[in-house]
Design a protein around this motif. Structure first.
Motif, short mmCIF file in Angstrom:
data_model
loop_
_atom_site.label_atom_id
_atom_site.label_comp_id
_atom_site.label_asym_id
_atom_site.label_seq_id
_atom_site.Cartn_x
_atom_site.Cartn_y
_atom_site.Cartn_z
N THR A 54 -35.99 0.14 -19.30
CA THR A 54 -35.48 -0.72 -20.36
C THR A 54 -35.37 0.16 -21.59
OG1 THR A 54 -35.72 -2.87 -21.47
CG2 THR A 54 -37.73 -1.57 -21.22
N PHE A 55 -34.47 -0.19 -22.48
CA PHE A 55 -34.20 0.65 -23.65
C PHE A 55 -34.48 -0.14 -24.92
CE2 PHE A 55 -31.77 2.11 -20.12
CZ PHE A 55 -31.86 3.49 -20.18
N VAL A 56 -35.18 0.51 -25.85
CA VAL A 56 -35.49 -0.12 -27.14
C VAL A 56 -35.16 0.86 -28.26
CG1 VAL A 56 -37.29 -1.65 -26.23
CG2 VAL A 56 -37.93 0.61 -27.09
N PRO A 57 -34.77 0.33 -29.42
CA PRO A 57 -34.59 1.21 -30.58
C PRO A 57 -35.91 1.93 -30.88
CG PRO A 57 -33.73 -1.00 -31.03
CD PRO A 57 -34.49 -1.07 -29.73
N ALA A 58 -35.82 3.16 -31.35
CA ALA A 58 -37.01 3.97 -31.61
C ALA A 58 -38.00 3.26 -32.53
CB ALA A 58 -36.61 5.32 -32.19
N LYS A 97 -30.64 9.25 -27.40
CA LYS A 97 -29.74 8.54 -28.33
C LYS A 97 -28.82 7.63 -27.55
CE LYS A 97 -29.80 11.88 -32.00
NZ LYS A 97 -29.10 12.44 -33.12
N ALA A 98 -28.56 6.48 -28.13
CA ALA A 98 -27.59 5.54 -27.57
C ALA A 98 -26.19 6.11 -27.78
CB ALA A 98 -27.72 4.18 -28.26
N PRO A 99 -25.19 5.58 -27.08
CA PRO A 99 -23.82 6.07 -27.28
C PRO A 99 -23.35 6.02 -28.74
CG PRO A 99 -23.92 4.74 -25.31
CD PRO A 99 -25.27 4.61 -25.99
N ASN A 100 -23.90 5.09 -29.53
CA ASN A 100 -23.51 4.99 -30.94
C ASN A 100 -24.31 5.94 -31.84
OD1 ASN A 100 -26.03 3.81 -31.17
ND2 ASN A 100 -25.27 1.83 -31.89
N GLY A 101 -25.21 6.77 -31.25
CA GLY A 101 -25.99 7.73 -32.00
C GLY A 101 -27.35 7.26 -32.45
N ALA A 102 -27.67 5.99 -32.23
CA ALA A 102 -28.97 5.46 -32.64
C ALA A 102 -30.08 6.02 -31.76
CB ALA A 102 -28.96 3.93 -32.54
N GLU A 103 -31.21 6.34 -32.39
CA GLU A 103 -32.38 6.83 -31.65
C GLU A 103 -32.93 5.71 -30.78
OE1 GLU A 103 -33.68 9.92 -31.63
OE2 GLU A 103 -32.17 10.66 -33.02
N MET A 104 -33.12 6.03 -29.49
CA MET A 104 -33.59 5.05 -28.52
C MET A 104 -34.75 5.62 -27.72
SD MET A 104 -31.56 2.40 -28.80
CE MET A 104 -31.74 1.47 -27.29
N VAL A 105 -35.53 4.72 -27.11
CA VAL A 105 -36.58 5.11 -26.18
C VAL A 105 -36.32 4.38 -24.88
CG1 VAL A 105 -39.06 5.15 -25.73
CG2 VAL A 105 -38.22 5.49 -28.06
N ALA A 106 -36.31 5.13 -23.80
CA ALA A 106 -36.20 4.56 -22.45
C ALA A 106 -37.62 4.40 -21.94
CB ALA A 106 -35.41 5.49 -21.54
N VAL A 107 -38.01 3.18 -21.66
CA VAL A 107 -39.37 2.88 -21.21
C VAL A 107 -39.33 2.55 -19.73
CG1 VAL A 107 -41.35 1.33 -21.49
CG2 VAL A 107 -40.04 2.06 -23.50
N ASN A 108 -40.18 3.20 -18.97
CA ASN A 108 -40.33 2.90 -17.55
C ASN A 108 -41.18 1.64 -17.44
OD1 ASN A 108 -40.75 2.83 -14.81
ND2 ASN A 108 -41.70 4.84 -14.67
N VAL A 109 -40.56 0.52 -17.12
CA VAL A 109 -41.29 -0.76 -17.09
C VAL A 109 -42.36 -0.78 -16.02
CG1 VAL A 109 -39.43 -2.08 -18.16
CG2 VAL A 109 -39.59 -1.97 -15.69
N ARG A 110 -42.29 0.10 -15.04
CA ARG A 110 -43.36 0.20 -14.05
C ARG A 110 -44.67 0.63 -14.69
NH1 ARG A 110 -41.74 -0.04 -8.75
NH2 ARG A 110 -39.51 0.27 -8.33
N GLU A 170 -37.32 -7.68 -25.70
CA GLU A 170 -37.23 -8.59 -24.56
C GLU A 170 -36.75 -7.78 -23.37
OE1 GLU A 170 -38.41 -11.64 -24.41
OE2 GLU A 170 -38.99 -11.33 -26.49
N ILE A 171 -37.40 -7.97 -22.25
CA ILE A 171 -37.00 -7.27 -21.03
C ILE A 171 -36.24 -8.27 -20.18
CG2 ILE A 171 -37.76 -6.02 -18.98
CD1 ILE A 171 -40.25 -5.22 -20.57
N GLY A 172 -34.93 -8.21 -20.26
CA GLY A 172 -34.09 -9.10 -19.47
C GLY A 172 -33.65 -8.40 -18.20
N GLU A 173 -32.91 -7.35 -18.39
CA GLU A 173 -32.37 -6.59 -17.28
C GLU A 173 -32.93 -5.17 -17.37
OE1 GLU A 173 -28.06 -6.89 -15.75
OE2 GLU A 173 -28.04 -5.29 -17.26
N VAL A 174 -33.31 -4.60 -16.23
CA VAL A 174 -33.78 -3.22 -16.19
C VAL A 174 -32.80 -2.39 -15.37
CG1 VAL A 174 -36.20 -3.80 -16.54
CG2 VAL A 174 -35.29 -3.64 -14.22
N ILE A 175 -32.79 -1.11 -15.63
CA ILE A 175 -31.85 -0.20 -14.99
C ILE A 175 -32.56 0.62 -13.91
CG2 ILE A 175 -30.31 1.78 -15.35
CD1 ILE A 175 -29.36 -0.80 -16.74
N ALA A 176 -31.97 0.66 -12.73
CA ALA A 176 -32.41 1.55 -11.66
C ALA A 176 -31.32 2.61 -11.53
CB ALA A 176 -32.60 0.79 -10.35
N CYS A 177 -31.59 3.79 -12.06
CA CYS A 177 -30.62 4.87 -12.07
C CYS A 177 -30.83 5.75 -10.84
CB CYS A 177 -30.81 5.69 -13.35
SG CYS A 177 -29.74 7.13 -13.50
#
Length: 117
Positions: A41-45, A84-97, A21-28
């Protein structure tokens, strides 16, 4: 209920799907994201599947080198990155654009001060 989104780079060599679910997106505003204008947006791998283009991506690491920025070697678009997320879980950062049929104006954008880190 999770939604499945499909996306990729501009030329179409890199294609993927993500579930979530894409609720909030991050503009870094870090030196990379700020120049690219990504909305993340970030999702588990396990919720990300590269459909095509693994051989078409080029890897770029900077700063601490913990995020694997992947971009298309043909069109130059960075549509996702692995890390990796702060807890060490593999994550993927997806550019919602880069997701197909996304209404960017409907997204809740949260600013992240990546220049501090």
């Amino acid at each position: 209920m999770m939604h499945t989104y499909v996306g990729g780079c501009q030329c179409g060599k890199v294609r993927y799907e993500m579930s979530g679910e894409i609720g909030e997106v991050i503009a870094c505003n870090c030196s990379r994201c700020g120049k690219l204008g990504t909305l993340l947006t970030f999702v588990p791998a396990e919720n990300f599947k590269l459909l095509s283009g693994e051989d078409a991506t080029t890897l770029y690491k900077f700063n601490k080198g913990i995020i694997q920025h992947r971009f298309c070697a043909t069109c130059g678009v960075e549509s996702f990155a692995n890390g990796k997320a702060p807890n060490g879980a593999e994550m993927v950062a997806v550019n919602v654009r880069c997701l197909d049929d996304i209404d960017l104006d409907s997204l809740n954008v949260k600013k992240f001060d990546g220049k501090k880190y």
